[in-house]
Design a protein around this motif. Structure first.
Motif, mmCIF file in Angstrom:
data_model
loop_
_atom_site.group_PDB
_atom_site.id
_atom_site.type_symbol
_atom_site.label_atom_id
_atom_site.label_comp_id
_atom_site.label_asym_id
_atom_site.label_seq_id
_atom_site.Cartn_x
_atom_site.Cartn_y
_atom_site.Cartn_z
ATOM 1 N N LEU A 18 0.816 -1.213 0.000
ATOM 2 C CA LEU A 18 0.000 0.000 0.000
ATOM 3 C C LEU A 18 0.857 1.274 0.000
ATOM 4 C CD1 LEU A 18 -2.809 -0.856 2.588
ATOM 5 C CD2 LEU A 18 -2.876 -1.073 0.096
ATOM 6 N N ALA A 19 2.063 1.169 0.504
ATOM 7 C CA ALA A 19 2.911 2.364 0.607
ATOM 8 C C ALA A 19 3.473 2.735 -0.752
ATOM 9 C CB ALA A 19 4.045 2.123 1.591
ATOM 10 N N PRO A 20 3.650 4.033 -1.010
ATOM 11 C CA PRO A 20 4.347 4.441 -2.227
ATOM 12 C C PRO A 20 5.775 3.908 -2.234
ATOM 13 C CG PRO A 20 3.242 6.297 -1.171
ATOM 14 C CD PRO A 20 3.220 5.172 -0.199
ATOM 15 N N GLU A 21 6.451 4.051 -3.345
ATOM 16 C CA GLU A 21 7.801 3.515 -3.472
ATOM 17 C C GLU A 21 8.816 4.632 -3.655
ATOM 18 O OE1 GLU A 21 7.694 0.772 -6.703
ATOM 19 O OE2 GLU A 21 6.339 -0.637 -5.691
ATOM 20 N N GLY A 22 10.040 4.347 -3.256
ATOM 21 C CA GLY A 22 11.147 5.269 -3.503
ATOM 22 C C GLY A 22 10.897 6.645 -2.928
ATOM 23 N N ASN A 23 11.207 7.658 -3.731
ATOM 24 C CA ASN A 23 11.062 9.046 -3.285
ATOM 25 C C ASN A 23 9.622 9.512 -3.222
ATOM 26 O OD1 ASN A 23 13.793 9.261 -3.025
ATOM 27 N ND2 ASN A 23 14.129 10.437 -4.895
ATOM 28 N N ARG A 24 8.692 8.695 -3.688
ATOM 29 C CA ARG A 24 7.286 9.062 -3.550
ATOM 30 C C ARG A 24 6.778 8.811 -2.125
ATOM 31 N NH1 ARG A 24 7.428 12.418 -7.071
ATOM 32 N NH2 ARG A 24 6.249 12.308 -9.028
ATOM 33 N N ARG A 25 7.510 8.054 -1.342
ATOM 34 C CA ARG A 25 7.168 7.926 0.076
ATOM 35 C C ARG A 25 7.341 9.296 0.737
ATOM 36 N NH1 ARG A 25 11.354 3.305 1.647
ATOM 37 N NH2 ARG A 25 12.597 4.694 0.319
ATOM 38 N N MET A 26 6.364 9.702 1.514
ATOM 39 C CA MET A 26 6.462 11.014 2.149
ATOM 40 C C MET A 26 7.661 11.096 3.087
ATOM 41 S SD MET A 26 2.491 12.175 2.791
ATOM 42 C CE MET A 26 1.936 10.654 3.557
ATOM 43 N N SER A 27 8.041 9.973 3.656
ATOM 44 C CA SER A 27 9.194 9.968 4.552
ATOM 45 C C SER A 27 10.523 9.993 3.813
ATOM 46 C CB SER A 27 9.143 8.732 5.452
ATOM 47 O OG SER A 27 9.079 7.545 4.664
ATOM 48 N N ALA A 28 10.502 9.783 2.501
ATOM 49 C CA ALA A 28 11.731 9.788 1.707
ATOM 50 C C ALA A 28 11.732 10.893 0.663
ATOM 51 C CB ALA A 28 11.907 8.426 1.018
ATOM 52 N N ASN A 29 10.716 11.747 0.688
ATOM 53 C CA ASN A 29 10.624 12.801 -0.316
ATOM 54 C C ASN A 29 11.810 13.753 -0.180
ATOM 55 O OD1 ASN A 29 9.804 15.356 -1.655
ATOM 56 N ND2 ASN A 29 7.884 14.261 -1.978
ATOM 57 N N PRO A 30 12.552 14.017 -1.249
ATOM 58 C CA PRO A 30 13.734 14.895 -1.152
ATOM 59 C C PRO A 30 13.414 16.296 -0.644
ATOM 60 C CG PRO A 30 13.730 13.710 -3.243
ATOM 61 C CD PRO A 30 12.400 13.447 -2.600
ATOM 62 N N HIS A 31 12.201 16.789 -0.867
ATOM 63 C CA HIS A 31 11.856 18.111 -0.373
ATOM 64 C C HIS A 31 11.902 18.184 1.150
ATOM 65 C CE1 HIS A 31 10.014 18.349 -4.451
ATOM 66 N NE2 HIS A 31 10.532 19.555 -4.396
ATOM 67 N N ALA A 32 11.752 17.048 1.807
ATOM 68 C CA ALA A 32 11.821 17.022 3.260
ATOM 69 C C ALA A 32 13.250 16.847 3.771
ATOM 70 C CB ALA A 32 10.934 15.903 3.808
ATOM 71 N N ASN A 33 14.183 16.799 2.862
ATOM 72 C CA ASN A 33 15.622 16.810 3.189
ATOM 73 C C ASN A 33 16.244 17.774 2.196
ATOM 74 O OD1 ASN A 33 18.202 16.286 4.065
ATOM 75 N ND2 ASN A 33 18.205 14.105 3.504
ATOM 76 N N GLY A 34 15.896 19.060 2.380
ATOM 77 C CA GLY A 34 16.091 20.059 1.335
ATOM 78 C C GLY A 34 17.500 20.208 0.834
ATOM 79 N N GLY A 35 18.484 19.847 1.654
ATOM 80 C CA GLY A 35 19.857 19.948 1.183
ATOM 81 C C GLY A 35 20.144 19.092 -0.033
ATOM 82 N N LEU A 36 19.344 18.028 -0.229
ATOM 83 C CA LEU A 36 19.512 17.195 -1.420
ATOM 84 C C LEU A 36 19.192 17.972 -2.691
ATOM 85 C CD1 LEU A 36 17.793 13.926 -0.122
ATOM 86 C CD2 LEU A 36 20.251 14.263 -0.518
ATOM 87 N N LEU A 37 18.305 18.964 -2.584
ATOM 88 C CA LEU A 37 17.855 19.725 -3.749
ATOM 89 C C LEU A 37 18.522 21.095 -3.856
ATOM 90 C CD1 LEU A 37 14.029 18.983 -3.389
ATOM 91 C CD2 LEU A 37 15.688 17.769 -4.804
ATOM 92 N N ARG A 38 19.232 21.495 -2.808
ATOM 93 C CA ARG A 38 19.807 22.842 -2.751
ATOM 94 C C ARG A 38 20.817 23.065 -3.882
ATOM 95 N NH1 ARG A 38 24.500 25.069 -0.369
ATOM 96 N NH2 ARG A 38 24.238 27.192 0.436
ATOM 97 N N ARG A 39 20.645 24.195 -4.549
ATOM 98 C CA ARG A 39 21.610 24.656 -5.546
ATOM 99 C C ARG A 39 22.262 25.910 -5.023
ATOM 100 N NH1 ARG A 39 18.007 25.163 -10.855
ATOM 101 N NH2 ARG A 39 19.940 26.103 -11.629
ATOM 102 N N GLU A 40 23.558 26.061 -5.285
ATOM 103 C CA GLU A 40 24.268 27.244 -4.805
ATOM 104 C C GLU A 40 23.632 28.509 -5.377
ATOM 105 O OE1 GLU A 40 26.570 27.396 -2.543
ATOM 106 O OE2 GLU A 40 26.761 25.223 -2.313
ATOM 107 N N LEU A 41 23.546 29.522 -4.535
ATOM 108 C CA LEU A 41 23.011 30.805 -4.966
ATOM 109 C C LEU A 41 24.035 31.518 -5.838
ATOM 110 C CD1 LEU A 41 20.444 32.572 -4.353
ATOM 111 C CD2 LEU A 41 21.879 33.785 -2.703
ATOM 112 N N ARG A 42 23.586 32.077 -6.931
ATOM 113 C CA ARG A 42 24.470 32.878 -7.779
ATOM 114 C C ARG A 42 24.490 34.305 -7.243
ATOM 115 N NH1 ARG A 42 23.031 32.737 -13.852
ATOM 116 N NH2 ARG A 42 25.102 33.734 -13.938
ATOM 117 N N CYS A 43 25.653 34.797 -6.928
ATOM 118 C CA CYS A 43 25.796 36.131 -6.349
ATOM 119 C C CYS A 43 26.713 36.993 -7.209
ATOM 120 C CB CYS A 43 26.363 36.051 -4.929
ATOM 121 S SG CYS A 43 25.261 35.248 -3.755
#
Length: 811
Positions: free
Chosen positions: A362-387
């Protein structure tokens, strides 16, 4: 249950939405989550009840909260169904303060918990460890915390669930943040304001928040306000806020499962329709009416109905631990065992302790699991700011104090280009309580607008449905939006009047704690720093009066772990540019920058500013008289733009009145350099500190905030006894700018008098100078009361000396 008087938003059970076989599986999965939740609160051993419960199986201290947990589990399993059915990108924001058992249980059922913590395996021993660690020494907290996979929201403090959810979905067009708001949290001021966040959510470029108001009727020991309201009142309330509420309520599992599935289907379909219409250009300027769910279920649902003849389920006694003496009381232990066996764990877990395959499916798989969603570990998605190069915005400073500039106006031009450089990435926003222009950052409006999803009138200024500046007259919302934005991998800046940043003291606390813990978790990736710009500060709130005069946030910040917090007090525009550029590119920190917005003398060229800020502290040899290499008679130290101005004016007075006095000027940009390197990564060694401040000479320290903090930071230094600090001493009113420093004895005359008093042998020799300085203070008082402004000699003062050297880096 409260009977509704207006059924318009009610969901009708639909067999088309949820078939009988699927309903049975979902109900069993829910039971599995409830079983694991109860086990975490109570058990040390015997996790699958393979033998009768014995006292030694039960924790001696029962810590945890059951009341909200079954409702959280109910919501979680239904969100999982929808994620699988629609391939949704979704995260779960758990607002109820101590819903930890349920969320941990669900992350364990999904398998994520065991992936992150391999010793908590998907077997009987792993389950035993899962139970044992909960609210136990060396284990995990009772609330959702950084240790919980899938979480970006610390559940320990109530009020911020929705605002974090909205922060998470800004510029995340495909993300849905399912946000559960509990009865108690719904009573808080920040939560009440947070409902207005829908006025700032673009259906074109942002994701969606699905609020789920979970009403079980009670908080710790009382009914809740919203829980006792009728459905028609709630519907009117949330319709007025701009939502379309769907109601789900009851206490029987089968109809509740059907109703919840129907409500979620309708809500997500409505979200997708809104986004499709807006992204297809069909919505015009109309603000959409986003869906929400009002879920009424019993507090402590599926738990004991009564204990010791007193009502538990559906009442506040279910809030924490419904059965309080299960270790020592045979009757209570039997109630606990009957309760846990009612979930039939043998039908949920196989002989090895693993969740049965038909339920695991019944549970979603991979990153579709809410407990594994990359947005909830935001550093995985972080891109360096251009300054941009900060030097390209620097003011020309031909000699110290010769030019006048506005520090924050200069910074505004730099931030404008940060916005431009990151326009495509859409990963930088500025938050503030209606003060971007007031704080003279208005150059940013050359690159963007304020986001505003209501209708826009032709005469409005800098409003747009898409903008990078977010203004709302609530510091709570600004802070919460930014936290959610950072925790999901983006960058930002919070600009605020200094006195009113105290409104978010407790939010700052929670974020600092989050960073402290998450830095100790190898699987949590670094996120961008939380950057505060505090301006319109204490020394230039003369026009607004005492209520606006408070520099104490710095003291609050300094209490936190040294590796988390930084405090910067740039004395002019070029140093502010360097500091801001540095802070925006850091991670896992909280940076506090205090800088004024008023026209001020500019002290350092871009080159000098870079050298000075890299060191964080340094001797301004051009300002003092100790170029000969001899030790000074007195050190005049300063931290902050106004204290720097007053210190240099005091040095000017002393040079004229006491020829031959050896003076050293030390300016502090990075406040944490004053600490020992043993206590803070930016701290000076004792030798470096002594080289600046000497070991035995008087130090007259002009400081932006409350004097005690400087003593705290320097108490272990050899020369601490000679530190004489002047700062804000809680004197203020509506007056002139210079009178503010006079009231607090931070002005040039008081500083010069202090130096005369502290240098041995100078009191007698400079008695005439002291009297002259006192006379000028008297003249000042008389002048402002007659003319309402500062004396010309104060307003027109300039640093009078031509010679200068490049500022060195003495440490």
């Amino acid at each position: 249950m409260t009977e509704p008087t207006n059924p318009q938003g009610r969901t009708a059970p639909s067999s088309a939405t949820l078939g009988g076989e699927e309903l049975a599986l979902i109900d069993r999965y829910w039971q599995a989550a409830n079983y694991l939740s109860v086990g975490q609160i109570y058990l040390l051993d015997n996790p699958l009840l393979r033998e009768p419960l014995q006292p030694q199986h039960i924790k001696s201290r029962l810590l945890g909260h059951w009341g909200t947990t079954p409702g959280l589990n109910f919501i979680y399993v239904h969100l999982n169904r929808l994620i699988k059915a629609r391939d949704l990108d979704a995260i779960y924001i758990c607002g109820p303060g101590h819903g930890g058992p349920g969320i941990v249980a669900n992350t364990y059922l999904e398998g994520t918990y065991s992936e992150v913590y391999p010793d908590i395996a998907q077997d009987t021993e792993g389950m035993r460890r899962l139970f044992r660690q909960f609210s136990f020494p060396g284990g995990i907290p009772s609330h959702v915390a950084p240790e919980t996979p899938g979480s970006i929201h610390e559940g320990g403090e109530l009020g911020y669930a929705i605002v974090h959810a909205f922060g998470a979905v800004f510029d995340n067009p495909d993300l849905i943040a399912a946000c559960v708001i509990g009865d108690g949290e719904a009573e808080t001021g920040p939560l009440a304001a947070s409902w207005q966040s829908n006025k700032f959510l673009s259906p074109v470029t942002d994701g969606a928040v699905l609020p789920i108001l979970h009403l079980n009727g009670y908080k710790i020991a009382n009914p809740t306000v919203l829980g006792r309201m009728r459905d028609d009142e709630l519907e009117s309330l949330f319709t007025g806020f701009g939502y379309e509420p769907f109601f789900v309520e009851g206490d029987q599992p089968e109809p509740m499962h059907r109703a919840m599935a129907e409500a979620l289907d309708r809500a997500v379909a409505r979200i997708k329709d809104i986004q499709a219409e807006a992204r297809g250009g069909g919505m015009g300027f109309r603000r959409p009416r986003w869906p929400m769910i009002v879920l009424r279920s019993p507090k402590g649902w599926t738990g004991p109905k009564t204990v010791d003849g007193k009502r538990v389920e559906g009442f506040w006694r279910a809030h924490q631990v419904p059965v309080g003496n299960a270790r020592t009381d045979d009757g209570h232990r039997q109630i606990l065992e009957d309760w846990m066996r009612s979930y039939r764990p043998e039908t949920l877990f196989d002989e090895t302790g693993r969740l049965r395959p038909e339920l695991a499916a019944l549970a979603p798989e991979g990153n579709r699991r809410m407990s594994a969603n990359p947005h909830a570990n935001g550093g995985l998605l972080r891109r360096e700011l251009r300054c941009p190069r900060w030097q390209d915005f620097a003011l020309t400073v031909s000699k110290p104090g010769a030019e006048i500039g506005e520090a924050t106006r200069t910074l505004g031009r730099y931030l404008r280009d940060v916005i431009r450089l990151n326009a495509e990435a859409r990963n930088f926003r500025i938050m503030g309580p209606d003060e971007t222009a007031s704080n003279r950052l208005d150059a940013v409006f050359e690159a963007t607008d304020r986001v505003w999803i209501e209708n826009i009138e032709p005469y409005d200024v800098s409003l747009a449905h898409e903008g990078r500046v977010m203004e709302v007259l609530s510091e709570h919302l600004c802070q919460g939006w930014l936290e959610g934005y950072l925790l999901t991998g983006r960058h930002g800046l919070f600009s605020c009047y200094e006195a009113f940043i105290h409104i978010v003291d407790s939010m700052f606390n929670q974020h600092a704690k989050w960073l402290k813990v998450s830095r100790e978790l190898g699987w949590r990736r670094p996120i961008s720093s939380l950057n505060y710009l505090l301006t319109s500060h204490v020394w230039r709130q003369d026009h607004n009066g005492f209520s606006h005069q408070d520099p104490g946030f710095i003291d609050h910040v300094a209490n936190k772990k040294s590796d988390i917090v930084r405090v910067y007090l740039p004395p002019d525009a070029n140093t502010l540019l360097w500091v801001a550029d540095h802070c925006l590119q850091t991670y896992d920190r909280i940076n506090v920058i205090v800088a004024g917005k008023q026209p001020q003398p500019q002290w350092l060229s871009a080159h000098e500013a870079g050298l000075h800020c890299e060191a964080g502290i340094g001797i301004w040899s051009w300002a003092g008289t100790d170029e000969t290499g001899l030790e000074p008679d007195v050190v005049m130290a300063c931290a902050g733009d106004v204290p720097t101005l007053e210190t240099l004016a005091a040095v000017d007075l002393l040079k004229q009145a006491v020829p031959g006095l050896r003076i050293r000027v030390v300016n502090v940009v990075d406040l944490m350099t004053l600490q020992s390197n043993r206590d803070h990564p930016h701290g000076l060694t004792d030798a470096a500190f002594d080289s600046l401040f000497t070991r035995d000479k008087p130090v007259i320290f002009a400081y932006h905030g409350y004097p005690y903090l400087i003593h705290r930071l320097t108490y272990s230094r050899a020369n601490h006894a000679n530190m004489h600090v002047r700062g804000f001493i809680e004197e203020g009113t509506t007056t002139t700018p210079f009178d503010m420093v006079v009231l607090n004895e931070l002005d040039r005359f008081h500083l010069a008098i202090e130096a005369i008093d502290r240098v041995p042998g100078l009191v007698t020799r400079a008695a005439g100078a002291k009297q002259a300085f006192r006379d000028r203070l008297t003249a000042h008082k008389l002048y402002i009361r007659e003319y309402g402004e500062d004396m010309p000699e104060i307003q027109g003062w300039k640093w009078p000396y031509e010679t200068r050297q490049e500022t060195g880096t003495p440490h």
